[in-house]
Design an enzyme around this catalytic site. Structure first.
Site, PDB file in Angstrom:
ATOM      1  N   GLY A  81      -2.689 -12.725  -4.746  1.00 25.65           N
ATOM      2  CA  GLY A  81      -2.724 -11.272  -4.683  1.00 25.65           C
ATOM      3  C   GLY A  81      -2.069 -10.682  -3.465  1.00 25.65           C
ATOM      4  N   GLY A  82      -1.862 -11.500  -2.434  1.00 25.16           N
ATOM      5  CA  GLY A  82      -1.170 -11.012  -1.248  1.00 25.16           C
ATOM      6  C   GLY A  82      -1.984 -10.040  -0.428  1.00 25.16           C
ATOM      7  N   GLY A 101       1.031   8.138  10.127  1.00 23.05           N
ATOM      8  CA  GLY A 101       1.744   7.960   8.877  1.00 23.05           C
ATOM      9  C   GLY A 101       0.766   7.732   7.753  1.00 23.05           C
ATOM     10  N   GLY A 151       3.902   0.641  12.608  1.00 20.46           N
ATOM     11  CA  GLY A 151       4.905  -0.410  12.680  1.00 20.46           C
ATOM     12  C   GLY A 151       4.474  -1.762  12.152  1.00 20.46           C
ATOM     13  N   ASP A 210       8.951  -5.999   1.362  1.00 15.67           N
ATOM     14  CA  ASP A 210       9.034  -5.635   2.772  1.00 15.67           C
ATOM     15  C   ASP A 210      10.019  -6.498   3.554  1.00 15.67           C
ATOM     16  OD1 ASP A 210       7.056  -3.936   1.989  1.00 15.67           O
ATOM     17  OD2 ASP A 210       5.501  -4.735   3.306  1.00 15.67           O
ATOM     18  N   HIS A 229      -2.936  23.407 -20.806  1.00 14.01           N
ATOM     19  CA  HIS A 229      -3.689  24.405 -20.041  1.00 14.01           C
ATOM     20  C   HIS A 229      -5.188  24.218 -20.260  1.00 14.01           C
ATOM     21  CE1 HIS A 229      -4.717  28.271 -18.241  1.00 14.01           C
ATOM     22  NE2 HIS A 229      -5.497  28.490 -19.301  1.00 14.01           N
TER      23      HIS A 229
END
Length: 446
Positions: free
Chosen positions: A41-42, A180, A251, A292, A425
């Protein structure tokens, strides 16, 4: 094939790696995943995205209970937080989802190899004393690692975001460095659960990569919650003793130390990321990298799509490069923040003839019905062709609402088309329609 020979080997079982492995197996390729953790799953499923959202969901429920009287509901007695029970639910959510990944591997015949993997000079995969060979491709999907700040390293009460979501007891005070996505989620969750949070940001506003109007609206929400926000301020390491914990939420870097990239001759970018082409191919034949580890936004859903592209290319299929600008960005703080594309400032800097459509949730009935009139929906467009350059939402369910604008953009629709699509709506999505109408020059409710 032998026990050490596969068509595809994926290193890492996070959202990029496990999706790549499943898709590879679907394409009929013999596939293995190498995972060094005790569970699949990391980081996303075990330590980051999922545990974060589980704790945030508890904070959301608490907020709803506290505001119940506004909806005519009286909650008897004092509302208390059982942080231990929140932790147990977090663990249950993680176990359920990682068990689901294990089930997907079993269903699709993906073999899981336990251990730390590295590349050989030939581009094979070494785990312990065993060398595994992939005839069609190796996919590097090891994600990212935390990075210390200059003058402030991890240890003692200085922790990372993973530890922040896994605390055993609710702290009285918390300093969060970095406003962030990760930092604001931690701040918003813990402040509502009862911790006094101070949020530090070196730039001039929270969520500094978001559109300025969205940042301002989010900042108002944080102030209402009681978060002490310090922008234009760098945390002083001498102040660590003033807080129960100091969380570094600023970071991260690619997790490449164990991969042996030099031995395999894999080129890096100037920023230390792995250089890839549009099909995620590295400079080494048959070796791919995703998530990443490569340029683009560090997002789980981006990694998943890249994993699919990589193994489809390995299988000989025609693929397409990802338009990174159109990937939705989602922050699950309260208020929710979501966006894609260019901010208004970026669009003007790039020379577009910019038109902006902006409405508050209160412009449509659902905003009042659901108790959020202050949310904002903003569309940044180009006047000439009606193109949507960016979409930005802050408020209830913003992370869901943004997808309509992304879908319209990917399907080559513009804000005039969104303006004329009939929306149900009363729904918050009507606000998206009204923002598009505003951009097109004919806002009805506003």
């Amino acid at each position: 094939m032998s026990d050490t020979t596969f068509d595809v080997i994926v290193i890492g079982s996070g959202p990029g790696g496990y999706v790549a492995a499943v898709r590879s197996a679907q394409l009929g390729m013999k596939t293995a995943v190498v995972e060094r953790d005790d569970v699949v799953g990391g980081r996303c499923l075990n330590y980051a995205c999922i545990p974060a959202k589980a704790v945030l969901r508890s904070a959301d429920i608490l907020s709803e209970v506290r505001e119940a009287d506004e909806f005519g509901i009286t909650v008897g007695g004092e509302v208390t937080v059982d942080f231990g029970a929140i932790g147990e639910r977090r663990k249950k959510v993680i176990t359920t989802l990682t068990g689901g990944v294990s089930g997907l591997f079993k269903k699709n015949g993906v073999e899981v190899i336990s251990g730390e993997a590295s590349l050989t000079a030939d581009g094979d995969v070494k785990v312990g004393d065993t060398v595994y060979t992939a005839s069609k491709g190796v996919v590097l999907a090891t994600g990212s690692v935390r990075k210390p700040l200059p003058g402030l390293d991890y240890g003692g009460n200085v922790i990372g975001t993973e530890e922040a979501w896994a605390l055993d007891a609710l702290p009285s005070t918390l300093a969060v460095i970095g406003a962030g996505a990760s930092g604001t989620e931690i701040a918003s969750a813990y402040q509502r659960l009862g911790t006094q949070v101070t949020l530090y940001e070196g730039l001039d506003r929270v969520l500094p990569t978001e559109d300025a109007d969205i940042s301002k609206a989010a900042a108002r929400g944080f102030k209402k919650q009681g978060i002490e926000v310090k922008t234009n301020t760098f945390f002083d390491a001498a102040d660590t003793g003033s807080y129960d914990y100091v969380v570094i939420a600023a970071g991260r870097g690619p997790d490449v130390e164990a991969l042996g990239l030099d031995a395999a001759g894999i080129e890096l970018t100037e920023n230390g990321l792995i250089k890839v082409d549009g099909a995620l191919r590295t400079s080494k034949a048959k070796v791919y990298a995703i998530g990443d580890l490569v340029p683009g936004p560090a997002l789980a859903h981006k990694a998943s799509d890249e994993g699919i592209i990589a193994v489809e290319d390995a299988a000989g299929q025609k693929t397409h490069p990802i338009p990174y600008l159109d990937i939705p960005r989602a922050t699950f703080c309260t208020p929710n923040v979501a966006s894609f594309g260019l901010t208004e400032e970026q669009a003007r800097e790039q020379g577009y003839d910019v038109v902006v459509g902006k409405v508050q949730y209160g412009a449509v009935g659902a905003g009042t019905v659901y108790g959020d009139r202050t949310g904002v929906i903003k569309i940044v467009g180009d006047k000439k062709y009606g193109e949507m350059l960016g979409g930005h939402v802050v408020g209830t369910k913003a992370t869901e609402l943004i997808q309509e604008l992304v879908n319209a953009k990917v399907l080559e629709g513009g804000f005039p088309e969104v303006a004329r699509i009939v929306h149900g709506h009363p729904t918050l999505s009507e606000g998206v329609m009204e923002a598009a109408r505003a951009a097109d020059g004919w806002l009805i409710h506003g």
